[in-house]
Scaffold this motif. Structure first.
Motif, mmCIF file in Angstrom:
data_model
loop_
_atom_site.group_PDB
_atom_site.id
_atom_site.type_symbol
_atom_site.label_atom_id
_atom_site.label_comp_id
_atom_site.label_asym_id
_atom_site.label_seq_id
_atom_site.Cartn_x
_atom_site.Cartn_y
_atom_site.Cartn_z
ATOM 1 N N LYS A 1 43.179 26.955 34.671
ATOM 2 C CA LYS A 1 44.325 27.515 35.407
ATOM 3 C C LYS A 1 43.977 27.732 36.878
ATOM 4 O O LYS A 1 44.832 27.533 37.759
ATOM 5 N N MET A 2 42.747 28.122 37.168
ATOM 6 C CA MET A 2 42.333 28.292 38.562
ATOM 7 C C MET A 2 42.280 26.943 39.274
ATOM 8 O O MET A 2 42.686 26.832 40.443
ATOM 9 N N ILE A 3 41.799 25.913 38.597
ATOM 10 C CA ILE A 3 41.748 24.574 39.207
ATOM 11 C C ILE A 3 43.153 24.086 39.535
ATOM 12 O O ILE A 3 43.368 23.414 40.550
ATOM 13 N N LEU A 4 44.127 24.464 38.692
ATOM 14 C CA LEU A 4 45.524 24.059 38.918
ATOM 15 C C LEU A 4 46.280 25.015 39.846
ATOM 16 O O LEU A 4 47.450 24.782 40.142
ATOM 17 N N GLY A 5 45.626 26.071 40.270
ATOM 18 C CA GLY A 5 46.295 27.024 41.152
ATOM 19 C C GLY A 5 47.245 27.949 40.418
ATOM 20 O O GLY A 5 48.063 28.637 41.042
ATOM 21 N N LEU A 6 47.143 28.020 39.087
ATOM 22 C CA LEU A 6 47.999 28.908 38.298
ATOM 23 C C LEU A 6 47.413 30.311 38.203
ATOM 24 O O LEU A 6 48.099 31.247 37.803
ATOM 25 N N ALA A 7 46.143 30.436 38.530
ATOM 26 C CA ALA A 7 45.480 31.750 38.591
ATOM 27 C C ALA A 7 44.638 31.773 39.858
ATOM 28 O O ALA A 7 44.040 30.762 40.237
ATOM 29 N N HIS A 8 44.629 32.924 40.520
ATOM 30 C CA HIS A 8 43.917 33.029 41.789
ATOM 31 C C HIS A 8 42.479 33.469 41.551
ATOM 32 O O HIS A 8 42.235 34.490 40.893
ATOM 33 N N PRO A 9 41.482 32.730 42.055
ATOM 34 C CA PRO A 9 40.080 33.115 41.845
ATOM 35 C C PRO A 9 39.756 34.460 42.489
ATOM 36 O O PRO A 9 40.280 34.798 43.549
ATOM 37 N N THR A 10 38.872 35.196 41.839
ATOM 38 C CA THR A 10 38.361 36.431 42.426
ATOM 39 C C THR A 10 37.324 36.105 43.494
ATOM 40 O O THR A 10 37.155 36.836 44.470
ATOM 41 N N GLY A 11 36.631 34.982 43.295
ATOM 42 C CA GLY A 11 35.634 34.542 44.263
ATOM 43 C C GLY A 11 35.295 33.087 44.036
ATOM 44 O O GLY A 11 35.624 32.503 43.010
ATOM 45 N N GLY A 12 34.647 32.466 45.022
ATOM 46 C CA GLY A 12 34.229 31.076 44.900
ATOM 47 C C GLY A 12 35.221 30.086 45.480
ATOM 48 O O GLY A 12 36.270 30.474 46.024
ATOM 49 N N GLU A 13 34.881 28.807 45.352
ATOM 50 C CA GLU A 13 35.691 27.733 45.949
ATOM 51 C C GLU A 13 35.970 26.642 44.929
ATOM 52 O O GLU A 13 35.191 26.410 43.997
ATOM 53 N N ILE A 14 37.103 25.950 45.133
ATOM 54 C CA ILE A 14 37.489 24.816 44.280
ATOM 55 C C ILE A 14 37.832 23.639 45.180
ATOM 56 O O ILE A 14 38.701 23.754 46.056
ATOM 57 N N ASP A 15 37.154 22.519 44.974
ATOM 58 C CA ASP A 15 37.467 21.286 45.685
ATOM 59 C C ASP A 15 38.016 20.266 44.689
ATOM 60 O O ASP A 15 37.403 20.021 43.643
ATOM 61 N N VAL A 16 39.169 19.690 45.001
ATOM 62 C CA VAL A 16 39.774 18.645 44.166
ATOM 63 C C VAL A 16 40.091 17.460 45.060
ATOM 64 O O VAL A 16 40.713 17.619 46.120
ATOM 65 N N PHE A 17 39.647 16.267 44.675
ATOM 66 C CA PHE A 17 39.798 15.042 45.484
ATOM 67 C C PHE A 17 39.146 15.211 46.862
ATOM 68 O O PHE A 17 39.613 14.665 47.857
ATOM 69 N N GLY A 18 38.093 16.017 46.923
ATOM 70 C CA GLY A 18 37.401 16.233 48.188
ATOM 71 C C GLY A 18 38.107 17.188 49.128
ATOM 72 O O GLY A 18 37.689 17.352 50.279
#
Length: 305
Positions: A49-66
């Protein structure tokens, strides 16, 4: 060098003060079927859900397609992602084709994509049937068709075989395995069943209590399934003493002597050594730690690979 289509760095998520996802560093290579494996409640759905933006991360980073996933570019990134999270949504009074027609209009993709998606999931013959009358397996396949409608580069599936009978599980598995080969798609699929992931995935990440405890290719995981020899004799304590005196590494486990992997000549030497000493050899077997054992060790924190 293969590009990672999805990469998380130090990803965390807390609910009610409890950390449900902890410092997650996930890497999903392009063209892979990445099996995201863990017990129920381990944090798989929350991560997806965090990778899809359906839940907001408390911390950290997500990169998709660079690209860094954030509020500004989330919708742009999602255009190239198809997903099936939890159970698929549908209008029961409409046909399968009519359900896809609504999504096709919303996503502004060509109408021919509906026919192609129905063909991929093998629902063409059932497209004019009301979805309320679909079996559970057909509803799952319709959900997959909806995820495939825009020809995504990345497909994210959360427990897609949940609740299906054996035939439905096999059919869903075959569909998933076919996608990278036919369409160059990358698939990120979660499951709590190792046997399912083992038959589908090229790469695997194991999560336990919110933390990633293993990540590598499925072949590499297979290499970790250690094998050994189990020897049973008429006098195990004496046999063990004789083998130890001869320099053979061994261990006594219940009514068996455990030996490391040995060459055929070394096995023959051990048997001859014991029989020459008057000890009857009852049985010698090759054993291999199966993947289920490794999975249990990983998720229970008993071992780290």
């Amino acid at each position: 060098m293969t590009q990672n289509l999805v990469e998380t760095k130090g990803l965390c998520k807390s609910y009610g003060g409890a950390l449900r996802v902890k410092d997650l560093h996930m890497q999903v290579p392009e063209g892979a079927i990445y099996g995201f494996l863990g017990p129920n409640g381990a944090g798989k759905s929350t991560t997806l859900k965090m990778i899809l933006g359906l839940a907001h991360p408390t911390g950290g980073e997500i990169d998709v397609f660079g690209k860094r996933m954030n509020a500004k570019n989330r919708l742009d990134i999602l255009k190239d992602i198809g997903s099936l999270i939890e159970s698929p949504s549908y209008y029961g009074h409409l046909t399968g084709e009519e359900n896809l027609k609504i999504l096709q209009t919303l996503r502004k993709v060509p109408e021919q994509n509906i026919r192609e998606a129905l063909e991929i999931v093998r629902l063409t013959s059932q497209k004019d049937k009301q979805v309320a009358h679909y079996s559970l397996g057909m509803k799952q396949r319709l959900g997959l068709a909806a995820a495939l409608l825009a020809h995504p580069r990345l497909l994210i599936l959360d427990e897609p075989t949940n609740g299906l009978d054996p035939a439905g599980i096999q059919e869903m598995r075959e569909l998933i395995c076919d996608l990278p080969r036919r369409f160059g798609m990358t698939v990120l699929v979660s499951s709590h069943l190792l046997s399912e992931i083992d038959q589908m995935a090229t790469h695997v990440g194991v999560i336990a209590d919110g933390a990633l405890v293993y990540q590598n290719t499925i072949d590499r995981l297979h290499e970790k399934s250690e094998h050994h020899l189990a020897l049973r004799t008429l006098n195990n304590p004496l046999a063990q003493a004789i083998l130890t005196h001869d320099g053979v590494i061994n261990d006594l486990d219940a009514d068996e002597i455990i030996l490391p992997p040995l060459e055929n000549e070394e096995v023959a030497h051990c048997v001859a050594l014991l029989t020459d000493s008057g000890i009857g050899v009852l049985r010698i077997e090759e054993r291999r730690k199966n993947l289920e054992d490794i999975f249990l060790e990983l998720t229970e924190g008993a071992a780290s690979l």
